[in-house]
Write an enzyme that holds these catalytic residues in place. Structure first.
Site, mmCIF file in Angstrom:
data_model
loop_
_atom_site.group_PDB
_atom_site.id
_atom_site.type_symbol
_atom_site.label_atom_id
_atom_site.label_comp_id
_atom_site.label_asym_id
_atom_site.label_seq_id
_atom_site.Cartn_x
_atom_site.Cartn_y
_atom_site.Cartn_z
ATOM 1 N N GLU A 109 0.830 -1.207 0.000
ATOM 2 C CA GLU A 109 0.000 0.000 0.000
ATOM 3 C C GLU A 109 0.866 1.259 0.000
ATOM 4 O OE1 GLU A 109 -4.228 -0.905 1.886
ATOM 5 O OE2 GLU A 109 -2.651 -1.238 3.366
ATOM 6 N N GLU B 223 -4.207 -10.342 3.290
ATOM 7 C CA GLU B 223 -5.388 -9.995 4.088
ATOM 8 C C GLU B 223 -6.552 -10.953 3.865
ATOM 9 O OE1 GLU B 223 -3.060 -6.143 3.623
ATOM 10 O OE2 GLU B 223 -3.501 -7.913 2.407
#
Length: 258
Positions: A112, A132
C-alpha cells in the site's frame, strides 16, 4: 520534525532519502511508523525536489505489524484506516515526487505504501502479496483504490482470493514496478531517477502528481478541460518558455541523445 527511530531521513543535495528502519521486524509497519511517514512527507525541507523511499535490511516491508494489533470497535477501526489514508496521501499528493525502491517482501501495508509512490524500482528479490484475504480481513490503507490502477481489478482480486505471491519478474510485466534491477542496485537506480525528476520544471512535476491522477478519475469532458487548463498554465511559466527557447535554438538535447 519529530521522526521516530523506525525512519532514517537524510538529505543529499536536492534528494531526500527516507529509509524504513525496522529490519528485525522485516520493516513491519506500526502506527508510529505510518505517522512518521506522514510527518516526513508533510514537512519536506526547502530545496528538496524528489524523495526516495526504501527499506533497511532484507525487505522493503512485510506489511502491518500484527504483534501490535489490538481489538478496535467499529469507529476506532474506521479512524485507524483513515489515518493510513491521510498519511499516504501526503506521499501521493505531497510536494515532491517519490521513488520507491523495493526489495524482498512488499506485502500488505508495505505494498500500500509503495502504491502511493510515483515510481517503483524493484530488485530481483522483490515479491508482492496481499495476505489480508487469508487472514479474514480487507485492505485498509488505500490498496483498493491505488493498486487496481496499477495492475487491474482482476489481478488484485486474484491475489486476495488465492493468496497468490507475485515475483519481481511477473511484477514488472503486471505493472507493480516500472523498473527491475539486479540485487543491491535498487537504491542507485532510485537516486538516478530522482536526479532526473529533479531536473524537470516544477509545474510539470506538480501536474503529474496532482492533476494527472484527477484527470484519470474524471469523466472524459472534465478530464479534457483539466488537461487544457494545466497545459496552458505549464506552458505560460517562465521556466517552460526558457526551456522551449533552448530547444528551438539548439541548446537542449533532442530525444534519444545522451
Amino acid at each position: 520534525m519529530n521522526i521516530p527511530e523506525s525512519l532514517i531521513v537524510e538529505q543529499q543535495d536536492e534528494i531526500l532519502l527516507v529509509k524504513i528502519n525496522r529490519p528485525k521486524k522485516r520493516n513491519a509497519i506500526n502506527d508510529e511508523l505510518i505517522l512518521g511517514l506522514e510527518t516526513v512527507f508533510s514537512t519536506i525541507p526547502k530545496g528538496v525536489k524528489c524523495a526516495v523511499l526504501y527499506g533497511e535490511g532484507q525487505h522493503f516491508s512485510a506489511g502491518l505489524d500484527l504483534s501490535e494489533l489490538r481489538e478496535r470497535d467499529i469507529v476506532e477501526g474506521l479512524q485507524h484506516s483513515r489515518m493510513w489514508h491521510r498519511a499516504l496521501e501526503k506521499i501521493q499528493f505531497g510536494t515532491v515526487p517519490v521513488v520507491a525502491v523495493i526489495h524482498g517482501a512488499c506485502v500488505g501495508g508495505g505494498l500500500e505504501i509503495a502504491s502511493a509512490c510515483h515510481i517503483r524500482v524493484a530488485e530481483q528479490s522483490t515479491f508482492y502479496a496481499l495476505p489480508e484475504g487469508q487472514r479474514g480481513i480487507f485492505v485498509g490503507g488505500g490498496a483498493s483504490v491505488r493498486l487496481p490502477k496499477l495492475i487491474g481489478v482482476a489481478r488484485m482480486a486474484d491475489m486476495m482470493f488465492t493468496g497468490r505471491v507475485i515475483s519481481a519478474e511477473e511484477g514488472i510485466l503486471m505493472g507493480f514496478s516500472q523498473y527491475l534491477v539486479s540485487e543491491n542496485k535498487g537504491l542507485e537506480k532510485g537516486i538516478e531517477l530522482a536526479k532526473k525528476i529533479s531536473l524537470n520544471a516544477e509545474m510539470t512535476n506538480y501536474a503529474l502528481m496532482h492533476v494527472l491522477p484527477r484527470i484519470v478519475d474524471s469523466g472524459a469532458s472534465e478530464g479534457l478541460m483539466m488537461e487544457s487548463l494545466i497545459s496552458t498554465i505549464a506552458a505560460s511559466s517562465p521556466e517552460a518558455k526558457k526551456r522551449l527557447g533552448d530547444f528551438l535554438e539548439g541548446r537542449a538535447k533532442k530525444v534519444g541523445e545522451s
